[in-house]
Design a protein around this motif. Sequence first.
Motif, PDB file in Angstrom:
ATOM      1  N   THR A 193      -8.389  10.840  -5.865  1.00 21.54           N
ATOM      2  CA  THR A 193      -8.953   9.610  -6.418  1.00 21.54           C
ATOM      3  C   THR A 193      -8.600   9.540  -7.901  1.00 21.54           C
ATOM      4  O   THR A 193      -8.416  10.568  -8.557  1.00 21.54           O
ATOM      5  CB  THR A 193     -10.479   9.538  -6.254  1.00 21.54           C
ATOM      6  OG1 THR A 193     -11.077  10.679  -6.905  1.00 21.54           O
ATOM      7  CG2 THR A 193     -10.879   9.530  -4.787  1.00 21.54           C
ATOM      8  N   THR A 200       0.790  -1.226   0.000  1.00 18.38           N
ATOM      9  CA  THR A 200       0.000   0.000   0.000  1.00 18.38           C
ATOM     10  C   THR A 200       0.821   1.274   0.000  1.00 18.38           C
ATOM     11  O   THR A 200       0.294   2.351   0.294  1.00 18.38           O
ATOM     12  CB  THR A 200      -0.937   0.012   1.223  1.00 18.38           C
ATOM     13  OG1 THR A 200      -0.146  -0.051   2.424  1.00 18.38           O
ATOM     14  CG2 THR A 200      -1.903  -1.160   1.184  1.00 18.38           C
ATOM     15  N   ASN A 213      -8.058   3.903   0.752  1.00 19.47           N
ATOM     16  CA  ASN A 213      -9.011   3.754   1.858  1.00 19.47           C
ATOM     17  C   ASN A 213     -10.104   2.726   1.609  1.00 19.47           C
ATOM     18  O   ASN A 213     -10.968   2.519   2.468  1.00 19.47           O
ATOM     19  CB  ASN A 213      -9.629   5.109   2.223  1.00 19.47           C
ATOM     20  CG  ASN A 213     -10.594   5.635   1.169  1.00 19.47           C
ATOM     21  OD1 ASN A 213     -10.790   5.035   0.112  1.00 19.47           O
ATOM     22  ND2 ASN A 213     -11.201   6.778   1.446  1.00 19.47           N
ATOM     23  N   ASP A 214     -10.066   2.053   0.446  1.00 19.73           N
ATOM     24  CA  ASP A 214     -11.096   1.048   0.177  1.00 19.73           C
ATOM     25  C   ASP A 214     -10.507  -0.107  -0.633  1.00 19.73           C
ATOM     26  O   ASP A 214     -11.071  -0.527  -1.639  1.00 19.73           O
ATOM     27  CB  ASP A 214     -12.272   1.689  -0.566  1.00 19.73           C
ATOM     28  CG  ASP A 214     -13.482   0.761  -0.650  1.00 19.73           C
ATOM     29  OD1 ASP A 214     -13.605  -0.149   0.189  1.00 19.73           O
ATOM     30  OD2 ASP A 214     -14.299   0.927  -1.583  1.00 19.73           O
ATOM     31  N   LEU A 215      -9.373  -0.620  -0.193  1.00 18.41           N
ATOM     32  CA  LEU A 215      -8.664  -1.653  -0.932  1.00 18.41           C
ATOM     33  C   LEU A 215      -9.224  -3.032  -0.604  1.00 18.41           C
ATOM     34  O   LEU A 215      -9.295  -3.414   0.567  1.00 18.41           O
ATOM     35  CB  LEU A 215      -7.172  -1.592  -0.605  1.00 18.41           C
ATOM     36  CG  LEU A 215      -6.250  -2.513  -1.398  1.00 18.41           C
ATOM     37  CD1 LEU A 215      -6.279  -2.158  -2.880  1.00 18.41           C
ATOM     38  CD2 LEU A 215      -4.820  -2.413  -0.869  1.00 18.41           C
ATOM     39  N   GLN A 216      -9.608  -3.768  -1.648  1.00 15.98           N
ATOM     40  CA  GLN A 216     -10.157  -5.112  -1.494  1.00 15.98           C
ATOM     41  C   GLN A 216      -9.303  -6.087  -2.310  1.00 15.98           C
ATOM     42  O   GLN A 216      -8.401  -5.693  -3.038  1.00 15.98           O
ATOM     43  CB  GLN A 216     -11.616  -5.134  -1.987  1.00 15.98           C
ATOM     44  CG  GLN A 216     -12.526  -4.091  -1.362  1.00 15.98           C
ATOM     45  CD  GLN A 216     -12.711  -4.271   0.122  1.00 15.98           C
ATOM     46  OE1 GLN A 216     -12.764  -5.399   0.619  1.00 15.98           O
ATOM     47  NE2 GLN A 216     -12.809  -3.161   0.853  1.00 15.98           N
ATOM     48  N   GLU A 267      -7.573  -5.847  -6.250  1.00 19.27           N
ATOM     49  CA  GLU A 267      -7.680  -4.443  -6.640  1.00 19.27           C
ATOM     50  C   GLU A 267      -6.285  -3.821  -6.652  1.00 19.27           C
ATOM     51  O   GLU A 267      -5.503  -4.014  -5.711  1.00 19.27           O
ATOM     52  CB  GLU A 267      -8.590  -3.668  -5.692  1.00 19.27           C
ATOM     53  CG  GLU A 267     -10.045  -4.106  -5.761  1.00 19.27           C
ATOM     54  CD  GLU A 267     -10.966  -3.252  -4.919  1.00 19.27           C
ATOM     55  OE1 GLU A 267     -12.191  -3.388  -5.073  1.00 19.27           O
ATOM     56  OE2 GLU A 267     -10.464  -2.446  -4.095  1.00 19.27           O
ATOM     57  N   SER A 313     -10.648  -2.437 -10.551  1.00 16.40           N
ATOM     58  CA  SER A 313     -11.708  -2.134  -9.580  1.00 16.40           C
ATOM     59  C   SER A 313     -11.481  -0.730  -9.027  1.00 16.40           C
ATOM     60  O   SER A 313     -11.008   0.144  -9.747  1.00 16.40           O
ATOM     61  CB  SER A 313     -11.767  -3.199  -8.485  1.00 16.40           C
ATOM     62  OG  SER A 313     -12.060  -4.462  -9.062  1.00 16.40           O
ATOM     63  N   ASP A 314     -11.778  -0.501  -7.765  1.00 17.30           N
ATOM     64  CA  ASP A 314     -11.695   0.847  -7.201  1.00 17.30           C
ATOM     65  C   ASP A 314     -11.032   0.762  -5.837  1.00 17.30           C
ATOM     66  O   ASP A 314     -11.610   0.243  -4.886  1.00 17.30           O
ATOM     67  CB  ASP A 314     -13.102   1.450  -7.075  1.00 17.30           C
ATOM     68  CG  ASP A 314     -13.096   2.869  -6.546  1.00 17.30           C
ATOM     69  OD1 ASP A 314     -12.008   3.413  -6.306  1.00 17.30           O
ATOM     70  OD2 ASP A 314     -14.185   3.436  -6.361  1.00 17.30           O
ATOM     71  N   VAL A 315      -9.799   1.277  -5.742  1.00 16.32           N
ATOM     72  CA  VAL A 315      -9.069   1.200  -4.475  1.00 16.32           C
ATOM     73  C   VAL A 315      -9.471   2.309  -3.516  1.00 16.32           C
ATOM     74  O   VAL A 315      -8.994   2.352  -2.379  1.00 16.32           O
ATOM     75  CB  VAL A 315      -7.543   1.241  -4.715  1.00 16.32           C
ATOM     76  CG1 VAL A 315      -7.120   0.150  -5.679  1.00 16.32           C
ATOM     77  CG2 VAL A 315      -7.086   2.619  -5.200  1.00 16.32           C
ATOM     78  N   GLY A 316     -10.341   3.238  -3.958  1.00 14.79           N
ATOM     79  CA  GLY A 316     -10.766   4.346  -3.118  1.00 14.79           C
ATOM     80  C   GLY A 316      -9.822   5.530  -3.200  1.00 14.79           C
ATOM     81  O   GLY A 316      -8.981   5.634  -4.098  1.00 14.79           O
TER      82      GLY A 316
END
Length: 512
Positions: free
Chosen positions: A381, A269, A283-286, A289, A326-329
């Motif tokens: 972003t 990260t 702030n939104d890592l899944q 991604e 995808s979207d890591v935030g």
Amino acid sequence: MFSQTGPGGVGSIDGTSNLKIWLRGSDINADGDITNNPALGSRISSWNDYSGNGNNFTNTGNRRPTYALPTFNAVNFNAGTNPAQFLNATSTGTYTNASAFFALNPVNSGRSNTFFDGGSLSLRVEQWSNTNRIGYTRYGVADYQSTLPSPFGANTIVSFHKNNASSSVNIFSNNLTSTINVGSSTVGIPYDRIGRNTNGADEASGDFYEVILYNNRLSLAEKNIVDNYLSAKLGSIAISDNIYNEDENGDFDHKVAGIGQATDGTNHTDSQGTGIVKISNPNDLQNDEYLFWGENVMNASYNFSAVASPSKRYQIDTKWRVSERSDVGAVNFSLNASDLDLTGTPAGILKLVRSTASDFSTIVEEYNLTLSGGVYSSTATFNDNDYFTLEIVPTSDLSLTKTVDKALPKVGEVVVFTLSITNNGPQDATGVLVRDLLPTGLSFNLANSTITSGTYNSTTGDWDLSGVTIINGQTVTIEIAATVNVVNTIINTSEIISLDQEDPDSIPDSGN
């Protein structure tokens, strides 16, 4: 600012991380300058280590490899020479818990070929007896052969991975993989030399573009990031998980770095790589991604030049492109002020500019970067395929004041509004437009007005100073006269609508 400055942003180059060896064909002397490499065909006495550990690979005399540029900068080992060509590590040994990467184009010399060699171990491009298979050898014990074909004549990324508690070695060759059992958990990845210092077999052969060694087995997320860094740099080599795809047209393939989380939950990260941009803390890592970014200029100076009028902005001499899975935030975006060359650039606000167009004709979003402790930073972003760059917007702090000579005029009397704009700097102000539209109950009186700077349009209320430069510290003034037509409470407002620069403490045309 500490950051992950290793390959793709994995590890650091100050000698404190698990990155232990990093040899780059694009920077033979490891000084960070890719323009001062040896002459083509010259002998390489020292291939210097960029990891910060000083583990240079050296040789002398006629057993040295040569500097080459077949497609990419490389060190060429010619197994057809006699005696064999090789390079010895300054510090030798074996890591039982390690990941090693070799980006190369090997040549079939008709004998077994070697990556790294040690006193009792070797990593093989081709296993003993010309098996045409990548392998691992324990001298005097056994030759272990993978199912992976030796990648002769092709640009290839080969990597070896081993845990210290396991006898298994996982080998990857581009998008292929094989696991071999080497019979002991106490053996590992040797790094005494590239090639072998004996003739007839086990010699290094071909063009070596990059060699990377970590003394800790990389996680899947970290391996994917290093793979994508190497693939982008070396012409979109096919890899097991191709995430960064902005390099496929031969652009945006420089200084690629990434953050992300693999399908097994491992993540990375914080990355900067060899460029100036650090991105961290999504702030939104899944799972599965990733966010990667690459630069379109190989050796940018990171200086700024003026963008054509009317923007009056200054843009850095490079730009970046993003691949996002995808979207890591939202992420933290930062860079060191010392990495920027601001020579000749006026004082202003440094902005991160994000666009969907390569020429930035369409701006998606701008972020003001705040300077603290020598580091510019902002939360930002990104979307897949975005472009971004850095711009400096010169600042002019304008203040607008307005007075009236009669607070309680009678019908038929003339009142005079005095508008004054003061430029508090630091830059001269240009392209200034002020709006003061007389309200109902007042009619413009030209005879008693004094318009000494710019022009005033009584229909629109625009005081146009586009042809006037308001220098730092200067005040310009006009007097707008009006005849009172009704008895009523009349409110007359004025506002700065626009200027070429940025006003640091107000927003033009905001209604305030």
